[in-house]
Enzyme design. Structure first.
Site, mmCIF file in Angstrom:
data_model
loop_
_atom_site.group_PDB
_atom_site.id
_atom_site.type_symbol
_atom_site.label_atom_id
_atom_site.label_comp_id
_atom_site.label_asym_id
_atom_site.label_seq_id
_atom_site.Cartn_x
_atom_site.Cartn_y
_atom_site.Cartn_z
ATOM 1 N N ASP A 50 0.957 -1.227 0.041
ATOM 2 C CA ASP A 50 -0.170 -0.005 -0.099
ATOM 3 C C ASP A 50 0.882 1.199 0.058
ATOM 4 O O ASP A 50 1.505 1.491 0.941
ATOM 5 C CB ASP A 50 -0.689 -0.107 1.197
ATOM 6 C CG ASP A 50 -1.761 1.099 1.160
ATOM 7 O OD1 ASP A 50 -1.846 2.076 0.574
ATOM 8 O OD2 ASP A 50 -2.701 1.282 2.249
ATOM 9 N N SER A 60 -1.317 14.119 -14.036
ATOM 10 C CA SER A 60 -2.976 14.472 -14.722
ATOM 11 C C SER A 60 -2.886 15.751 -15.165
ATOM 12 O O SER A 60 -2.112 16.815 -14.385
ATOM 13 C CB SER A 60 -3.804 14.159 -13.620
ATOM 14 O OG SER A 60 -4.896 14.828 -14.001
ATOM 15 N N TYR A 115 -6.949 16.139 -5.163
ATOM 16 C CA TYR A 115 -6.298 15.314 -6.254
ATOM 17 C C TYR A 115 -5.330 16.072 -6.982
ATOM 18 O O TYR A 115 -3.970 15.733 -7.195
ATOM 19 C CB TYR A 115 -7.305 14.574 -7.214
ATOM 20 C CG TYR A 115 -6.820 13.999 -8.409
ATOM 21 C CD1 TYR A 115 -6.124 12.754 -8.151
ATOM 22 C CD2 TYR A 115 -6.786 14.614 -9.497
ATOM 23 C CE1 TYR A 115 -5.826 12.140 -9.297
ATOM 24 C CE2 TYR A 115 -6.642 13.693 -10.929
ATOM 25 C CZ TYR A 115 -5.879 12.444 -10.689
ATOM 26 O OH TYR A 115 -5.462 11.846 -11.595
ATOM 27 N N ALA A 154 -4.060 18.779 -6.426
ATOM 28 C CA ALA A 154 -2.793 19.381 -5.292
ATOM 29 C C ALA A 154 -1.449 18.172 -5.436
ATOM 30 O O ALA A 154 -0.336 18.424 -5.626
ATOM 31 C CB ALA A 154 -3.175 19.641 -3.939
ATOM 32 N N SER A 155 -1.919 17.020 -5.245
ATOM 33 C CA SER A 155 -1.041 15.926 -5.135
ATOM 34 C C SER A 155 -0.379 15.659 -6.304
ATOM 35 O O SER A 155 0.943 15.348 -6.618
ATOM 36 C CB SER A 155 -1.819 14.593 -4.697
ATOM 37 O OG SER A 155 -2.889 14.313 -5.766
ATOM 38 N N LYS A 156 -1.013 15.910 -7.503
ATOM 39 C CA LYS A 156 -0.528 15.672 -8.813
ATOM 40 C C LYS A 156 0.617 16.609 -9.149
ATOM 41 O O LYS A 156 1.317 16.661 -9.727
ATOM 42 C CB LYS A 156 -1.558 15.471 -10.064
ATOM 43 C CG LYS A 156 -2.217 14.220 -9.966
ATOM 44 C CD LYS A 156 -1.421 13.157 -10.240
ATOM 45 C CE LYS A 156 -2.177 11.412 -10.182
ATOM 46 N NZ LYS A 156 -1.283 10.216 -10.364
HETATM 47 N N1 LIG Z 1 -7.978 7.397 -16.112
HETATM 48 C C1 LIG Z 1 -7.947 8.654 -16.357
HETATM 49 O O1 LIG Z 1 -8.589 9.489 -17.000
HETATM 50 C C2 LIG Z 1 -6.604 9.394 -15.732
HETATM 51 C C3 LIG Z 1 -6.344 10.926 -15.995
HETATM 52 C C4 LIG Z 1 -5.194 11.280 -15.264
HETATM 53 C C5 LIG Z 1 -4.380 10.779 -14.858
HETATM 54 N N2 LIG Z 1 -4.590 9.596 -14.635
HETATM 55 C C6 LIG Z 1 -3.634 8.705 -13.619
HETATM 56 O O2 LIG Z 1 -3.182 7.512 -14.278
HETATM 57 C C7 LIG Z 1 -2.944 6.680 -13.078
HETATM 58 C C8 LIG Z 1 -3.507 5.293 -13.465
HETATM 59 O O3 LIG Z 1 -4.787 5.243 -13.055
HETATM 60 P P1 LIG Z 1 -5.997 4.570 -14.043
HETATM 61 O O4 LIG Z 1 -6.808 5.568 -14.653
HETATM 62 O O5 LIG Z 1 -5.304 3.363 -14.736
HETATM 63 O O6 LIG Z 1 -6.872 3.745 -12.641
HETATM 64 P P2 LIG Z 1 -6.949 2.504 -12.209
HETATM 65 O O7 LIG Z 1 -7.176 1.387 -13.033
HETATM 66 O O8 LIG Z 1 -7.811 2.705 -11.044
HETATM 67 O O9 LIG Z 1 -5.310 2.305 -11.570
HETATM 68 C C9 LIG Z 1 -5.020 2.958 -10.390
HETATM 69 C C10 LIG Z 1 -4.089 1.943 -9.595
HETATM 70 O O10 LIG Z 1 -3.448 2.586 -8.787
HETATM 71 C C11 LIG Z 1 -3.460 1.316 -7.727
HETATM 72 N N3 LIG Z 1 -3.623 1.936 -6.212
HETATM 73 C C12 LIG Z 1 -4.267 2.920 -5.865
HETATM 74 N N4 LIG Z 1 -4.077 3.143 -4.576
HETATM 75 C C13 LIG Z 1 -2.957 2.399 -4.366
HETATM 76 C C14 LIG Z 1 -2.216 2.367 -2.943
HETATM 77 N N5 LIG Z 1 -2.624 2.971 -1.842
HETATM 78 N N6 LIG Z 1 -1.051 1.325 -2.842
HETATM 79 C C15 LIG Z 1 -0.697 0.740 -4.017
HETATM 80 N N7 LIG Z 1 -1.627 0.779 -5.275
HETATM 81 C C16 LIG Z 1 -2.424 1.498 -5.279
HETATM 82 C C17 LIG Z 1 -4.542 0.364 -7.904
HETATM 83 O O11 LIG Z 1 -4.202 -0.844 -7.343
HETATM 84 P P3 LIG Z 1 -5.008 -1.559 -6.087
HETATM 85 O O12 LIG Z 1 -6.225 -1.215 -5.966
HETATM 86 O O13 LIG Z 1 -4.738 -3.136 -6.485
HETATM 87 O O14 LIG Z 1 -3.941 -1.205 -5.190
HETATM 88 C C18 LIG Z 1 -4.737 0.391 -9.440
HETATM 89 O O15 LIG Z 1 -3.971 -0.590 -10.059
HETATM 90 C C19 LIG Z 1 -3.343 7.252 -11.833
HETATM 91 O O16 LIG Z 1 -2.273 7.849 -11.206
HETATM 92 C C20 LIG Z 1 -4.231 8.360 -12.120
HETATM 93 O O17 LIG Z 1 -4.388 9.450 -11.432
HETATM 94 C C21 LIG Z 1 -5.711 8.806 -14.808
#
Ligand SMILES: NC(=O)c1ccc[n+]([C@@H]2O[C@H](COP(=O)([O-])OP(=O)(O)OC[C@H]3O[C@@H](n4cnc5c(N)ncnc54)[C@H](OP(=O)(O)O)[C@@H]3O)[C@@H](O)[C@H]2O)c1
Length: 236
Positions: free
Chosen positions: A61, A140, A153, A155-157
């Site tokens: 985590d 993001s 979100y 702020a963290s990014k």
């Molecule tokens: N999809 C979009 O439109 C979008 C846009 C801008 C940026 N992003 C960024 O792209 C990245 C990937 O997101 P995604 O869209 O592919 O969503 P996603 O499928 O929900 O993937 C997020 C991943 O992060 C892991 N995760 C979350 N919290 C965690 C924790 N505390 N410890 C370890 N792993 C953790 C989750 O795995 P577990 O739950 O198994 O831990 C999951 O595999 C993220 O950083 C997101 O902010 C996405």
């Protein structure tokens, strides 16, 4: 027994789904051995099941940053080296400013900023020793152009974007490389947990494989002149 020690290694956080799973698969196809990190073992196994390369999963985590030393140690123990870190795992929730709880703020900051920062710190000595390495921070568009409700979100990014610049300022040579990719909408579970098809139509979204393609290009060196830039990736 085949000696794989010369084969490079990529560690992808959040490798069990969405963008992270695609990055793991594309990096494997590009010749990398793969480590994936996440909290859900079944999802990590699913990704690894689709990869033919040597691979390893680490259940952790990232919002508990003391786990980061273990993640790096376990990866080096499994493979003997780490060449690439893709800081992809992320947490997002949409909440009006007045309703944004301290718990939500902490989860966003711990997962999206503190976790990646601790992973970079844990890996830094290894990169210095090897003289090279590459970090790709999956950020993001929200860090510069947030939707309403993204106080924590965004702020963290923004903080994550800053990590890339600090790496470039402190690296001893340009063989240690770092990128920030500012994603617009990507068709994943995270996106759909917040926005339905009316608000963000599927045709406006990138596919995770398109993001993974770009990550591979960064790692390969195709975009070295864009290090430190906030590289926006969006459906055109
Ligand atoms: N999809 C979009 O439109 C979008 C846009 C801008 C940026 N992003 C960024 O792209 C990245 C990937 O997101 P995604 O869209 O592919 O969503 P996603 O499928 O929900 O993937 C997020 C991943 O992060 C892991 N995760 C979350 N919290 C965690 C924790 N505390 N410890 C370890 N792993 C953790 C989750 O795995 P577990 O739950 O198994 O831990 C999951 O595999 C993220 O950083 C997101 O902010 C996405």
């Amino acid at each position: 027994m085949t000696d794989h020690s010369e084969q490079p290694v990529a560690l992808v956080t959040g490798g069990g789904s969405g963008v992270g799973a695609s990055c793991a698969k594309h990096l494997a196809k590009s010749g990398y051995r793969i480590g994936v990190v996440g909290r859900n073992p079944d999802r990590l196994d699913e990704t690894l099941g689709s990869i033919e390369a040597d691979c390893h999963s680490i259940i952790a985590d990232l919002s508990a940053p003391h786990q980061c030393d273990r993640i790096i140690a376990e990866t080096i123990e499994a493979f003997g080296r780490v060449d690439v870190l893709v800081n992809n795992a992320g947490f997002a929730a949409q909440m009006a400013i007045e309703d944004t709880t301290e718990e939500l703020m902490r989860t966003a900051l711990d997962t999206n900023l503190l976790g990646p920062m601790c992973l970079i710190r844990s890996l830094w000595g290894h990169f210095l020793q090897r003289g090279d390495g590459c970090i790709v921070n999956i950020s993001s568009l929200a860090s510069s152009d947030p939707f309403p409700g993204f106080l924590a979100y965004a702020a963290s990014k923004s903080g994550l974007d800053s990590l890339t610049r600090s790496i470039l300022a402190e690296r001893p040579n340009d063989s240690i490389r770092a990128f920030t990719i500012n994603l617009a909408a990507v068709e994943t579970a995270m996106l759909r947990s917040m926005f339905d098809h009316e608000v963000v139509p599927p045709e406006a979204c990138l596919h995770p494989d398109e993001v993974a393609d770009f990550v591979v290009q960064c790692v390969r060196g195709d975009h070295d002149d864009r290090q430190g830039e906030s590289i926006v990736l969006a459906r055109s």
